[in-house]
Scaffold this motif. Structure first.
Motif, PDB file in Angstrom:
ATOM      1  N   ARG A  95       0.861  -1.276  -0.050  1.00  0.00           N
ATOM      2  CA  ARG A  95       0.088   0.050  -0.076  1.00  0.00           C
ATOM      3  C   ARG A  95       0.683   1.502  -0.200  1.00  0.00           C
ATOM      4  O   ARG A  95       0.647   2.116  -0.515  1.00  0.00           O
ATOM      5  CB  ARG A  95      -0.956  -0.077   1.218  1.00  0.00           C
ATOM      6  N   GLY A  96       2.049   1.134   0.722  1.00  0.00           N
ATOM      7  CA  GLY A  96       2.851   2.169   0.947  1.00  0.00           C
ATOM      8  C   GLY A  96       3.472   2.731  -0.702  1.00  0.00           C
ATOM      9  O   GLY A  96       3.663   3.749  -0.980  1.00  0.00           O
ATOM     10  N   VAL A  97       4.070   1.551  -1.068  1.00  0.00           N
ATOM     11  CA  VAL A  97       4.715   1.653  -2.550  1.00  0.00           C
ATOM     12  C   VAL A  97       3.929   2.136  -3.774  1.00  0.00           C
ATOM     13  O   VAL A  97       4.312   2.724  -4.591  1.00  0.00           O
ATOM     14  CB  VAL A  97       5.579   0.746  -2.991  1.00  0.00           C
ATOM     15  N   ASP A  98       2.530   1.982  -3.294  1.00  0.00           N
ATOM     16  CA  ASP A  98       1.509   2.404  -4.431  1.00  0.00           C
ATOM     17  C   ASP A  98       1.494   3.953  -4.613  1.00  0.00           C
ATOM     18  O   ASP A  98       1.262   4.379  -5.598  1.00  0.00           O
ATOM     19  CB  ASP A  98       0.123   2.013  -3.920  1.00  0.00           C
ATOM     20  N   ASP A  99       1.887   4.677  -3.683  1.00  0.00           N
ATOM     21  CA  ASP A  99       1.824   5.975  -3.564  1.00  0.00           C
ATOM     22  C   ASP A  99       3.233   6.502  -3.802  1.00  0.00           C
ATOM     23  O   ASP A  99       3.630   7.782  -3.756  1.00  0.00           O
ATOM     24  CB  ASP A  99       1.712   6.660  -2.292  1.00  0.00           C
ATOM     25  N   GLU A 100       4.321   5.844  -4.411  1.00  0.00           N
ATOM     26  CA  GLU A 100       5.641   6.134  -4.482  1.00  0.00           C
ATOM     27  C   GLU A 100       5.827   6.096  -6.119  1.00  0.00           C
ATOM     28  O   GLU A 100       6.155   5.016  -6.586  1.00  0.00           O
ATOM     29  CB  GLU A 100       6.708   4.899  -3.897  1.00  0.00           C
TER      30      GLU A 100
END
Length: 179
Positions: A95-100
């Motif tokens: 989920r975090g890397v989806d925003d990177e």
């Protein structure tokens, strides 16, 4: 007639023997590289203490800083009964890397019941370093939770991406982003 076959059979046996030696040598090398996956490999108590200090005091990324595409390869081994918690942790990282914007492709893998991997790529060193302070990378700052879930600290490797197939992911064509 059968005596004429003896040299050929000996040559065939020698070739098979040499092939077996090469395969055994390769497998031994592979087992040493992936030692945490092999049940017979046991690090010394001193090595475990050194790894834990290195991990919790200074995240143990290894590798050089050459130019070009970059990646991380991370191995995580769950404690008995913590497999589902570790799988949930990987979902949080995802989920975090989806925003990177500079992270991807990103993959979380399950090798067996307790062993998981992360493979994530970046366009360059700056992208990889940005990931460390963005939502996906910051999940690894949850030290107490990770200590509770993992058999030993995650094994993390910085890698250079030399080659790849970029036009298809999971059987789906990918349109390149024009800069």
């Amino acid at each position: 007639m059968s005596l004429l076959l003896i040299p050929h059979l000996l040559a065939l046996l020698c070739a098979a023997y040499i092939t077996a030696i090469v395969i055994c040598t390769f497998l031994n090398y592979l087992m040493r590289i992936m030692g945490i996956l092999i049940n017979h490999w046991e690090p010394t108590e001193e090595e475990l203490r050194r790894r834990e200090r290195a991990y919790w005091e200074d995240f143990p990324w290894t590798g050089d800083e050459t130019l070009g595409r970059k990646a991380y390869f991370v191995t995580l081994v769950a404690k008995l009964g913590k497999e589902e918690a570790l799988q949930a942790f990987l979902k949080d990282v995802n989920r975090g890397v989806d925003d990177e914007p500079l992270t991807g492709p990103w993959f979380g893998f399950r090798f067996n019941k307790s062993t998981f991997f992360i493979f994530e790529t970046f366009p360059d060193t700056d992208g990889r370093e940005a990931h460390n302070v963005r939502p996906g990378g910051l999940n690894f700052m949850r030290a107490d939770e990770l200590k509770n879930m993992l058999v030993h600290p995650a094994q993390s490797y910085k890698m250079d991406v030399l080659h790849g197939k970029y036009g298809v992911i999971m059987g789906q064509p990918v349109t390149p982003v024009v800069k």
